[in-house]
Design a protein around this motif. Structure first.
Motif, short mmCIF file in Angstrom:
data_model
loop_
_atom_site.label_atom_id
_atom_site.label_comp_id
_atom_site.label_asym_id
_atom_site.label_seq_id
_atom_site.Cartn_x
_atom_site.Cartn_y
_atom_site.Cartn_z
N ASN A 140 -10.47 33.19 -4.28
CA ASN A 140 -10.65 33.03 -2.84
C ASN A 140 -9.60 33.82 -2.07
O ASN A 140 -9.90 34.46 -1.06
CB ASN A 140 -10.59 31.55 -2.47
CG ASN A 140 -10.93 31.32 -1.02
OD1 ASN A 140 -12.09 31.47 -0.62
ND2 ASN A 140 -9.95 30.97 -0.22
N GLU A 146 -21.88 31.95 -2.50
CA GLU A 146 -21.36 32.59 -3.70
C GLU A 146 -22.49 33.00 -4.65
O GLU A 146 -22.47 34.11 -5.22
CB GLU A 146 -20.39 31.66 -4.43
CG GLU A 146 -19.67 32.33 -5.59
CD GLU A 146 -18.63 31.45 -6.25
OE1 GLU A 146 -17.88 31.96 -7.10
OE2 GLU A 146 -18.59 30.24 -5.92
N THR A 165 -10.27 30.59 6.82
CA THR A 165 -11.25 30.39 5.74
C THR A 165 -12.54 31.14 6.10
O THR A 165 -13.48 30.55 6.63
CB THR A 165 -11.55 28.89 5.53
OG1 THR A 165 -12.01 28.33 6.78
CG2 THR A 165 -10.32 28.14 5.09
#
Length: 530
Positions: free
Chosen positions: A6, A171, A297
């Motif tokens: 990440n 993802e 994020t």
């Protein structure tokens, strides 16, 4: 996703979007060049049966006259592929600067057939894998013919292997695309465009961002086609599209766009052009992009931590300025609620930069975003405001919204637009959301009339997401975010879904809306209109 991956993706996203526009390679779709320094191009799609060649040719002409040079047609079978060849011959003779795209679902042999003459072929890799097609052979055909390939991943239609490994997630969408992009690179095939579409703007934005970051890490510069699937119609559909597309264009990501509306396709063009024009006007000037550190994020929703002041801040639902109670207005004037007004040409950077400064200072006041628009047309204002403000709520950076008009647009219209922006960005549900596909040659009923009838009967409901889908191809998979689905199953037949599960199949269309209302009653989701 583990923390190390990440963090690597987060850094790659920041690198890819540090400039005014993400760097992408030039790719030609017929006579239309996209990527690199070329202007963002507009696309649309016919909604006629591809075997009705004259209707498709006429509609392509109307789309071209509206200012769109890239037109897509569904080619679900070999018969449609043959019809598209006829259409392509006529279109190239009448409008030689128009590029035609074949939209292929399920059947690799159809992709192989249309790749011999179409300017671009769009495949869904999830469907392509399931059908055992030879992807390398398709690339070889495209290489010989000069066709471009779009790897078009849709939320809700991943291959079983991808869905089992990653779930129905951004993802998983990204990995599905990367699997095929790596083959393209290995085979030396560069005429590739990629898309990551969803009817959920959060999923759509997170998937595109993650793809951009992943391609950055692997040294890939393929151009991107942006769109929100099943956006609906009217001002709500335009707002939803502007929220998703604008969230990416504001960071310089995107090379072509489509605004998918349940309306005649030529209506999509002015809306798409308005979004592009808005960002062209705000892209003046160079220098580094400001305020990126506020975006902690990029690939998942995270609400900024703020103090609770009345009904604002904390985990509470974002409010409109017009909804503030007297004690909350007093707190605002006392400075316990922060109002950040953007006045320059790049409002998102202003808002992000101000919030980053607050974060650095440990300032946890709730934030209300304010912007005044000069346009006198409510629809134009809605598109501009959605393109500016939606991303701030997708990223959880704000607690309230304050729209103003210097051209005299009424307060109730401004507040209605503001609520639609919050709903489109998944920050607040204030009414029924209708997820409806734009229609194509696969559509099995009068889609535009049907969505109008469904909205008339169900618009009073609160907090529901209802999908109205033209066919089974765009049904269970692409309405993944809906609570209930009304899906064309066969000519004159409708199947009803609860989530992605079929409840009733092949209902006569004249009975289907009443059957949907009965289902809502049985589930305790129905209330009578006042």
């Amino acid at each position: 996703m583990d923390n190390a991956k990440n963090e690597a993706l987060r850094r790659a996203w920041a690198e890819a979007t540090a400039g005014r526009r993400r760097r992408s390679r030039e790719v030609s779709i017929g006579s239309v060049a996209i990527g690199s320094d070329h202007p963002v191009a507009v696309q649309s799609m016919t909604d006629r049966n591809t075997n009705d060649t004259e209707a498709c040719i006429a509609q392509t002409g109307r789309i071209r006259e509206a200012g769109c040079r890239i037109v897509r047609l569904t080619t679900q079978g070999l018969r449609e592929a043959a019809s598209m060849r006829t259409i392509a011959e006529q279109v190239k003779r009448r409008w030689p600067d128009t590029a035609l795209v074949a939209d292929v679902h399920f059947l690799p042999q159809v992709a192989d057939a249309v790749a011999r003459f179409a300017d671009k072929v769009r495949i869904n890799p999830g469907n392509y894998n399931d059908r055992g097609g030879n992807f390398e052979a398709l690339l070889a055909t495209c290489r010989l013919s000069g066709a471009t390939l779009r790897i078009g991943v849709n939320h809700g239609s991943l291959s079983p292997a991808m869905a089992e490994r990653y779930g129905d997630t951004p993802e998983g969408m990204v990995e599905s695309a990367l699997e095929h992009l790596r083959i393209c690179r290995r085979e030396g095939f560069d005429r590739v465009v990629v898309s990551m579409k969803s009817s959920n703007t959060r999923v759509m934005v997170h998937a595109y961002r993650m793809l951009v970051a992943a391609m950055q890490l692997e040294g890939m510069e393929y151009p991107l086609h942006l769109g929100v699937t099943e956006a609906g119609c009217g001002v709500e559909g335009r707002i939803k599209s502007a929220v998703g597309i604008g969230a990416l264009l504001t960071d310089g990501v995107g090379d072509t766009i489509r605004v998918s509306l349940t309306e005649p396709p030529e209506n999509e063009i002015p809306a798409a052009q308005a979004i592009i024009a808005h960002f062209n006007e705000s892209a003046c000037g160079g220098g580094p992009r400001r305020g990126q550190e506020a975006l902690r994020t990029p690939f998942a929703y995270s609400r900024r931590e703020t103090e609770t002041v009345g009904r604002t801040g904390g985990a509470q639902t974002p409010l409109l300025y017009a909804e503030l109670l007297p004690d909350e207005l007093e707190a605002l004037h006392q400075g316990r609620i922060a109002v950040i007004e953007a006045t320059g040409p790049r409002p998102v950077e202003e808002w992000r930069e101000a919030i980053a400064r607050m974060d650095s200072a440990g300032d946890r006041r709730p934030v209300i975003l304010k912007r005044t628009y000069a346009t006198a047309d409510p629809t134009s204002l809605a598109i501009e405001a959605a393109a500016d403000l939606g991303v701030m709520f997708i990223d959880g950076l704000a607690d309230g919204l304050w729209l103003e008009s210097s051209a005299g647009i009424a307060r109730h219209d401004l507040d209605a637009i503001a609520l639609d922006i919050l709903q489109a960005s998944r920050a607040r549900m204030s009414k029924t959301e209708f997820i409806s596909c734009p229609g194509c040659g696969r559509t099995l009923y009068a889609l535009q009339d049907t969505i109008a009838a469904v909205k008339e009967r169900l618009s009073h409901l609160k907090g529901l997401k209802i999908a109205v889908m033209g066919c089974i191809v765009n049904g269970p998979g692409e309405m993944a975010d809906a609570d209930y689905g009304y899906v064309g199953a066969a000519p004159g037949k409708i199947s009803l879904y609860r989530g992605k599960e079929p409840v009733q199949r092949n209902i006569p269309q004249e009975e289907a809306l009443d059957a949907l209302i009965r289902l809502l009653r049985e589930d305790g989701r129905w209330t009578d209109p006042e």
